[in-house]
Design a protein around this motif. Structure first.
Motif, short mmCIF file in Angstrom:
data_model
loop_
_atom_site.label_atom_id
_atom_site.label_comp_id
_atom_site.label_asym_id
_atom_site.label_seq_id
_atom_site.Cartn_x
_atom_site.Cartn_y
_atom_site.Cartn_z
N LEU A 84 0.89 -1.19 -0.03
CA LEU A 84 0.07 0.12 -0.11
C LEU A 84 0.97 1.27 0.01
O LEU A 84 0.46 2.20 -0.62
CB LEU A 84 -0.94 0.05 1.04
N ILE A 85 1.91 1.25 0.65
CA ILE A 85 2.71 2.32 0.52
C ILE A 85 3.46 2.74 -0.80
O ILE A 85 3.36 3.80 -1.04
CB ILE A 85 3.90 2.22 1.72
N LYS A 86 3.65 1.59 -1.46
CA LYS A 86 4.16 1.92 -2.96
C LYS A 86 3.10 2.54 -3.64
O LYS A 86 3.51 3.29 -4.79
CB LYS A 86 4.81 0.41 -3.47
N ALA A 90 -1.43 9.81 -1.68
CA ALA A 90 -1.53 11.00 -0.62
C ALA A 90 -1.31 10.67 0.52
O ALA A 90 -1.70 9.52 1.00
CB ALA A 90 -2.98 11.67 -0.97
N GLY A 91 -0.91 11.49 1.35
CA GLY A 91 -0.87 11.34 2.77
C GLY A 91 -0.87 12.57 3.66
O GLY A 91 -0.85 13.91 3.05
N ALA A 92 -1.24 12.22 4.92
CA ALA A 92 -1.27 13.36 5.85
C ALA A 92 -0.88 13.01 7.37
O ALA A 92 -1.21 11.93 7.61
CB ALA A 92 -3.08 13.86 6.05
N VAL A 93 -0.40 13.96 8.15
CA VAL A 93 0.04 13.79 9.35
C VAL A 93 -1.20 13.79 10.04
O VAL A 93 -1.80 15.13 10.23
CB VAL A 93 1.03 14.66 9.88
N THR A 103 -4.83 5.52 -1.08
CA THR A 103 -4.71 4.84 -2.22
C THR A 103 -5.97 4.73 -3.30
O THR A 103 -6.64 5.25 -2.97
CB THR A 103 -4.32 3.46 -1.98
N ASP A 104 -5.75 4.02 -4.16
CA ASP A 104 -6.92 3.94 -5.21
C ASP A 104 -8.19 3.15 -4.58
O ASP A 104 -7.82 2.19 -3.78
CB ASP A 104 -6.53 3.19 -6.46
#
Length: 104
Positions: A84-86, A90-93, A103-104
């Motif tokens: 999933l990381i690959k 998007a990401g948020a802290v 992810t999709d």
């Protein structure tokens, strides 16, 4: 410091060297640390544009006394065994101990 830069970019072609610039950021940790990043632009005009933008931002931060204010502490989160990381888009802290990955 162009001579320093030339020795740092020995992997670059001769025509790319004038299009490379260094961005150095200071961390607010004690003891104080810095981190540098070399950036390659498409041409010298783009380089001058980006250097001007960054100098303008630095001037605004200094004028408004925001230089020493902690805004964001970057974190690194990566585990190559997690598919999933690959595929993250998007990401948020969320808080100091949790991140959210989209992810999709």
């Amino acid at each position: 410091r162009s001579s320093d830069l030339a020795s740092d970019v020995i992997h670059a072609t001769r025509k790319d060297v004038p299009c490379i610039f260094r961005v150095t950021a200071s961390f607010l940790d004690l003891p104080s640390k810095t981190s540098s990043l070399l950036i390659l632009t498409e041409n010298e005009i783009e380089k001058r544009k980006w250097v001007g933008i960054l100098e303008g931002l630095q001037s605004i931060l200094h004028k408004n006394k925001l230089r020493n204010q902690l805004v964001h502490v970057p974190q690194e989160a990566y585990d190559s065994t997690l598919p999933l990381i690959k595929a993250s888009l998007a990401g948020a802290v969320i808080d100091p101990d949790r991140i959210l990955i989209g992810t999709d």
